[in-house]
Design a protein around this motif. Structure first.
Motif, PDB file in Angstrom:
ATOM      1  N   CYS A  30      62.145   0.902   6.332  1.00 36.92           N
ATOM      2  CA  CYS A  30      60.880   1.344   4.345  1.00 36.92           C
ATOM      3  C   CYS A  30      61.124  -0.413   3.722  1.00 36.92           C
ATOM      4  O   CYS A  30      61.949  -1.364   4.284  1.00 36.92           O
ATOM      5  CB  CYS A  30      61.370   2.279   4.354  1.00 36.92           C
ATOM      6  SG  CYS A  30      60.408   2.681   2.496  1.00 36.92           S
TER       7      CYS A  30
ATOM      8  N   HIS B 110      61.462   9.065   4.023  1.00 36.67           N
ATOM      9  CA  HIS B 110      61.098   7.934   2.764  1.00 36.67           C
ATOM     10  C   HIS B 110      61.618   9.102   1.463  1.00 36.67           C
ATOM     11  O   HIS B 110      60.902  10.046   1.451  1.00 36.67           O
ATOM     12  CB  HIS B 110      59.587   8.052   3.133  1.00 36.67           C
ATOM     13  CG  HIS B 110      59.275   7.079   3.293  1.00 36.67           C
ATOM     14  ND1 HIS B 110      59.437   5.214   3.415  1.00 36.67           N
ATOM     15  CD2 HIS B 110      58.381   7.019   5.154  1.00 36.67           C
ATOM     16  CE1 HIS B 110      58.725   4.672   4.913  1.00 36.67           C
ATOM     17  NE2 HIS B 110      58.199   5.349   5.373  1.00 36.67           N
TER      18      HIS B 110
ATOM     19  N   CYS C  45      61.757   6.676  -0.607  1.00 32.38           N
ATOM     20  CA  CYS C  45      61.327   5.693  -1.703  1.00 32.38           C
ATOM     21  C   CYS C  45      59.915   6.665  -3.140  1.00 32.38           C
ATOM     22  O   CYS C  45      59.388   7.437  -1.837  1.00 32.38           O
ATOM     23  CB  CYS C  45      60.592   4.404  -1.204  1.00 32.38           C
ATOM     24  SG  CYS C  45      59.332   5.405   0.192  1.00 32.38           S
TER      25      CYS C  45
HETATM   26 ZN   LIG Z   1      60.545   4.596   2.164  1.00 34.19          ZN
END
Ligand SMILES: [Zn+2]
Length: 237
Positions: free
Chosen positions: A41, A76, A78
């Motif tokens: 990522c 993920h 984020c």
């Molecule tokens: Zn991410």
């Protein structure tokens, strides 16, 4: 997802780029060679809350050399705000793959239309230059490069002579083997000419590719008043 297979590395990259764009996440490449492809990522380096998503793919010898996603670790975590101005993975290579079906249908696809397609599908605005570059890459994938086409023109003409033995052609090159002119007439055209009216029309049109030039044509009329192409030549402007 883990276990997915792709014929070529480019197909894997295209799928991963599309998936990342649609899910609004970005990645960076950590390793990429002929055997493996690893990405993490783009937010993995964040000190406050790093995202630990990572994907690894490699060539599977057991599956005959195809590319397989061998691991995709974690989700993920984020939280990226919706990107409308750009996306790391929405590069000209991705766009060139995305527009391949359109380019195959009509080669004169305009950069403006490409920008529209990307915006409609991914809600991302790409620059004119990027769209133009993507178009160039897509044309190269479909038709080969201009340079390669000129370089192999004698092989191409030989192949035509092989399938139509009466065909004649002549390639003129400079002293350093640079292409200058090509003349050709297909065998069946030469044969059929004797049944045409004894009128020959000469015309030319400008070539609009990367390397400019002029296409000369010699055209006759058949008994039905139909245009009958007899010979063609490519010469300098
Ligand atoms: Zn991410």
């Amino acid at each position: 997802m883990e276990g997915m297979c792709f014929t070529k590395k480019e197909d894997l990259q295209f799928a991963l780029q599309g998936w990342s764009i649609i899910n609004n996440v970005e990645y960076v490449i950590v390793a990429s060679n002929r055997q493996k492809f690893t990405v993490v990522c783009a937010q993995s380096g964040r000190s406050d809350r790093p995202c630990i998503w990572r994907l690894h793919a490699g060539v599977s010898k057991r599956l005959g050399g195809i590319w397989k996603i061998s691991s995709m670790k974690n989700q993920h975590t984020c939280a990226t705000p919706i990107l409308t101005t750009g996306h790391r993975q929405c590069n000209s290579q991705f766009i060139s793959y995305f527009i391949l079906p359109s380019i195959r249908r009509h080669m004169d696809l305009k950069p403006r239309e490409i920008i529209g397609q990307i915006e409609a599908k991914f809600n991302i605005k790409v620059s004119y230059m990027k769209a133009w570059d993507a178009r160039r890459k897509a044309v190269k994938i479909v038709f080969g490069s201009w340079e390669e086409s000129y370089r192999t023109i004698n092989l191409f003409m030989d192949a035509i002579v092989f399938s139509m033995p009466e065909t004649v052609y002549k390639i003129q090159t400079s002293e350093n083997h640079r292409f200058e002119r090509l003349f050709f007439s297909f065998g069946p055209s030469i044969k059929g000419w004797s049944y045409c009216r004894p009128v020959l029309c000469l015309d030319c049109t400008f070539l609009l590719g990367k390397y400019r030039g002029t296409l000369l044509t010699a055209v006759g009329f058949d008994a039905n008043n139909g245009l009958y192409p007899l010979a063609l030549a490519i010469v300098e402007s």
